[in-house]
Design a protein around this motif. Structure first.
Motif, mmCIF file in Angstrom:
data_model
loop_
_atom_site.group_PDB
_atom_site.id
_atom_site.type_symbol
_atom_site.label_atom_id
_atom_site.label_comp_id
_atom_site.label_asym_id
_atom_site.label_seq_id
_atom_site.Cartn_x
_atom_site.Cartn_y
_atom_site.Cartn_z
ATOM 1 N N GLY A 108 0.802 -1.212 0.000
ATOM 2 C CA GLY A 108 0.000 0.000 0.000
ATOM 3 C C GLY A 108 0.833 1.260 0.000
ATOM 4 O O GLY A 108 0.494 2.246 -0.674
ATOM 5 N N SER A 109 1.945 1.257 0.729
ATOM 6 C CA SER A 109 2.811 2.431 0.784
ATOM 7 C C SER A 109 3.320 2.797 -0.598
ATOM 8 O O SER A 109 3.322 3.971 -0.993
ATOM 9 N N VAL A 110 3.755 1.806 -1.350
ATOM 10 C CA VAL A 110 4.283 2.046 -2.691
ATOM 11 C C VAL A 110 3.184 2.530 -3.631
ATOM 12 O O VAL A 110 3.374 3.476 -4.411
ATOM 13 N N LEU A 111 2.001 1.925 -3.542
ATOM 14 C CA LEU A 111 0.916 2.277 -4.462
ATOM 15 C C LEU A 111 0.444 3.720 -4.297
ATOM 16 O O LEU A 111 -0.042 4.335 -5.264
ATOM 17 N N GLN A 112 0.580 4.281 -3.092
ATOM 18 C CA GLN A 112 0.153 5.666 -2.885
ATOM 19 C C GLN A 112 0.858 6.649 -3.808
ATOM 20 O O GLN A 112 0.303 7.682 -4.183
ATOM 21 N N PHE A 113 2.076 6.324 -4.169
ATOM 22 C CA PHE A 113 2.870 7.235 -4.998
ATOM 23 C C PHE A 113 2.250 7.415 -6.384
ATOM 24 O O PHE A 113 2.414 8.470 -7.011
ATOM 25 N N PHE A 114 1.518 6.424 -6.865
ATOM 26 C CA PHE A 114 1.081 6.410 -8.261
ATOM 27 C C PHE A 114 -0.384 6.787 -8.458
ATOM 28 O O PHE A 114 -0.901 6.690 -9.566
ATOM 29 N N TRP A 163 3.886 4.839 18.389
ATOM 30 C CA TRP A 163 2.820 5.381 17.526
ATOM 31 C C TRP A 163 2.970 6.890 17.388
ATOM 32 O O TRP A 163 2.931 7.438 16.274
ATOM 33 N N TYR A 164 3.139 7.575 18.510
ATOM 34 C CA TYR A 164 3.221 9.033 18.464
ATOM 35 C C TYR A 164 4.522 9.507 17.818
ATOM 36 O O TYR A 164 4.542 10.543 17.146
ATOM 37 N N VAL A 165 5.600 8.760 18.020
ATOM 38 C CA VAL A 165 6.852 9.101 17.331
ATOM 39 C C VAL A 165 6.659 8.961 15.825
ATOM 40 O O VAL A 165 7.096 9.816 15.041
ATOM 41 N N GLY A 166 5.998 7.872 15.403
ATOM 42 C CA GLY A 166 5.710 7.711 13.988
ATOM 43 C C GLY A 166 4.846 8.840 13.454
ATOM 44 O O GLY A 166 5.081 9.362 12.351
ATOM 45 N N TYR A 167 3.847 9.235 14.229
ATOM 46 C CA TYR A 167 2.965 10.341 13.834
ATOM 47 C C TYR A 167 3.768 11.634 13.686
ATOM 48 O O TYR A 167 3.631 12.363 12.693
ATOM 49 N N ALA A 168 4.629 11.905 14.681
ATOM 50 C CA ALA A 168 5.434 13.125 14.637
ATOM 51 C C ALA A 168 6.442 13.087 13.485
ATOM 52 O O ALA A 168 6.673 14.092 12.800
ATOM 53 N N LEU A 169 7.058 11.923 13.265
ATOM 54 C CA LEU A 169 8.028 11.788 12.186
ATOM 55 C C LEU A 169 7.368 12.035 10.828
ATOM 56 O O LEU A 169 7.950 12.685 9.945
ATOM 57 N N ALA A 170 6.150 11.526 10.655
ATOM 58 C CA ALA A 170 5.434 11.772 9.412
ATOM 59 C C ALA A 170 5.170 13.260 9.206
ATOM 60 O O ALA A 170 5.219 13.768 8.073
ATOM 61 N N THR A 171 4.909 13.970 10.300
ATOM 62 C CA THR A 171 4.702 15.411 10.211
ATOM 63 C C THR A 171 5.963 16.117 9.752
ATOM 64 O O THR A 171 5.929 17.013 8.900
ATOM 65 N N LEU A 188 3.953 10.379 1.550
ATOM 66 C CA LEU A 188 3.059 9.265 1.844
ATOM 67 C C LEU A 188 3.712 7.918 1.543
ATOM 68 O O LEU A 188 3.559 6.952 2.296
ATOM 69 N N ALA A 189 4.458 7.848 0.435
ATOM 70 C CA ALA A 189 5.082 6.580 0.038
ATOM 71 C C ALA A 189 6.297 6.225 0.890
ATOM 72 O O ALA A 189 6.744 5.067 0.881
ATOM 73 N N SER A 190 6.822 7.178 1.637
ATOM 74 C CA SER A 190 8.034 6.921 2.425
ATOM 75 C C SER A 190 7.821 5.869 3.510
ATOM 76 O O SER A 190 8.784 5.295 4.027
ATOM 77 N N SER A 191 6.577 5.567 3.850
ATOM 78 C CA SER A 191 6.319 4.518 4.850
ATOM 79 C C SER A 191 6.779 3.148 4.368
ATOM 80 O O SER A 191 6.934 2.223 5.177
ATOM 81 N N ALA A 192 7.018 2.993 3.064
ATOM 82 C CA ALA A 192 7.521 1.719 2.535
ATOM 83 C C ALA A 192 8.875 1.364 3.131
ATOM 84 O O ALA A 192 9.181 0.184 3.349
ATOM 85 N N VAL A 193 9.702 2.376 3.396
ATOM 86 C CA VAL A 193 11.033 2.132 3.969
ATOM 87 C C VAL A 193 10.893 1.485 5.345
ATOM 88 O O VAL A 193 11.587 0.508 5.675
#
Length: 455
Positions: A108-114, A163-171, A188-193
């Motif tokens: 799903g992470s990869v597909l968001q890019f396209f 969870w909150y670190v992930g939320y903050a990192l995404a921000t 959005l696609a960076s979650s694939a890493v």
């Protein structure tokens, strides 16, 4: 009831042999990392949309309706994924589900890019929401079933920090890509890493010994207990199995488990509904409060204050007890949102009110990785957690979907008062239904949850 010799280590008994201690540390470290990163990616996926929403709305020409659907899509997916993966984990085991749902994150992470339109993004993030529901239903339950009795609350609550670190990192990542043409796709696609790292960690994680006991596979369970020196009250687990049996989904609504089902669902929904709704549409909320010039900086403060809050909750959850960490913050945060609604033009009230709301709400949210795991028996644990997750996200999805329309039609004051009312409802339900499960073996905690409330 006595523990088996392999699991009981009272003061004065010999220490676990060095080779077994190494095995246990290796397993605990790998399992903890695999679970924490999984929780982190949940927060990352949900948090990333807040910073990207303005840009992707313009690029994909989203209507207000589709904007709400895209924002709420992971939360809607969790409604399906929590019960589905939870039931699969209770029926077929923790281990296979633990790996499978992370593969969905990766795809799903990869597909968001396209994506080329809002419907595609909605469907992809809906699928990722199904995986998030699966993560809640299996990650924390698996970790809890290997956790020692003492310190279990802090260990499980640390998942919420992730969870909150992930939320903050995404921000932060979203802010870095904010001025890049099409940068929302990369953010959005960076979650694939993160998903690739997590998939690699989950290989080799053994099955839960408690789940094996719940299925009557005692020899396999005791082999794991012996190998890793796991602290389990085997007699209590077997007694719980004889009581619960191979219970299905509908056992959640039986007289034995209904209280736990209602409590876990309502307190979780009440905690996360205001947080998700306000966080997803933070820019719009701050614009409505005439503080739009500070929205990006405020969102960063919002995210990192939440990290500080959940960290504080993690540190005190085993010291002050579950009920004290849950009930008073419900009432205080309700008052904070109500004050901002009453004085929406006062900058000091807005700043202080939101800071207290974010900090205390996040501190109590540490219990969403603790309480639902403790109030259900092993045979129903993943199913119960999955259902409670789904119910919490129903509330969060409804709030996220309705917030932009509520702002347009009724104004920010009304929206904030509704949030305050939801928090007050959570406080009321918790006052009557929340058990005290601190420092109890999981099997005994589940029995306590079925008894009268104390405290």
């Amino acid at each position: 009831m006595a523990m088996t010799p392999a699991t009981q280590q009272p003061p004065g008994t010999p220490e676990v042999p060095a080779h077994r201690a190494r095995e246990r540390r290796r397993l605990h470290t790998k399992l903890k990392l695999a679970t924490q990163i999984g929780e982190g990616i949940d927060g990352y996926i949900i948090g990333g949309i807040g910073m990207a929403m303005t840009a992707l709305t313009a690029d994909l020409h989203l209507s207000t309706l589709m904007e709400g659907l895209v924002g709420a899509s992971p939360l809607i997916g969790i409604f399906v994924g929590g019960p589905l993966f939870g039931r699969l984990a209770d029926r077929f085991g923790r281990r296979p589900v633990f790996l499978a749902d992370m593969l969905i994150f990766l795809v799903g992470s990869v597909l968001q890019f396209f994506v080329t339109d809002g419907l595609q993004l909605f469907l992809i993030r809906l699928l990722m929401g199904v995986a998030i529901g699966g993560e809640y239903a299996i990650g924390a339950p698996l970790l809890s079933e290997y956790a020692p009795r003492q310190g279990r609350g802090r260990l499980l609550a640390s998942l919420e920090i992730s969870w909150y670190v992930g939320y903050a990192l995404a921000t932060v990542v979203g802010a870095l890509f904010a001025d890049v043409d099409g940068g929302w796709r990369w953010s959005l696609a960076s979650s694939a890493v993160i998903a690739v790292v997590c998939v690699s960690l989950r290989g080799g994680i053994p099955e839960s010994a408690r789940w094996l006991l719940s299925r009557g596979r005692r020899e396999e369970a005791e082999a794991l207990i012996e190998r890793y020196g796991i602290e389990i009250d085997v007699d209590a687990e077997l007694d719980e199995r004889s009581t619960t049996g191979q219970a299905g989904f509908w056992a959640l609504f039986s007289k034995d488990h209904l209280r736990s089902t209602v409590f876990a669902s309502v307190f979780w929904a009440a905690l996360v509904l205001p947080y998700f709704a306000i966080g997803t549409f933070w820019t719009q909320v701050f614009d409505a409060l005439h503080m739009g010039d500070n929205a990006v900086a405020a969102l960063l403060v919002y995210s990192f204050t939440a990290v500080a809050g959940v960290t504080a909750g993690c540190l005190v959850v085993d010291r002050i007890g579950r009920r004290r960490l849950l009930i008073p913050p419900f009432w205080i945060t309700a008052a904070c949102l109500a004050l901002v609604a009453v004085w929406p033009h006062s900058t000091p009230v807005i700043v202080v009110g939101f800071l207290f709301f974010i900090f205390l709400n996040a501190a109590s949210s540490a219990l969403t990785a603790v309480y639902p795991l403790e109030v259900f028996p092993t045979a129903l644990r993943a199913t119960g957690v999955g259902f409670a997750t789904a119910m919490s996200r129903v509330g969060a999805a409804v709030g996220t979907f309705l917030l932009p329309m509520g702002l347009d039609r009724f104004g920010v004051e009304f929206v904030l008062l509704v949030g305050a009312g939801v928090l007050a409802l959570g406080g009321l339900v918790s006052q009557f239904l929340a058990p005290e499960t601190t420092d109890l073996d999981l099997a005994k905690a589940a029995r306590t949850a079925r008894g009268p409330v104390s405290g």
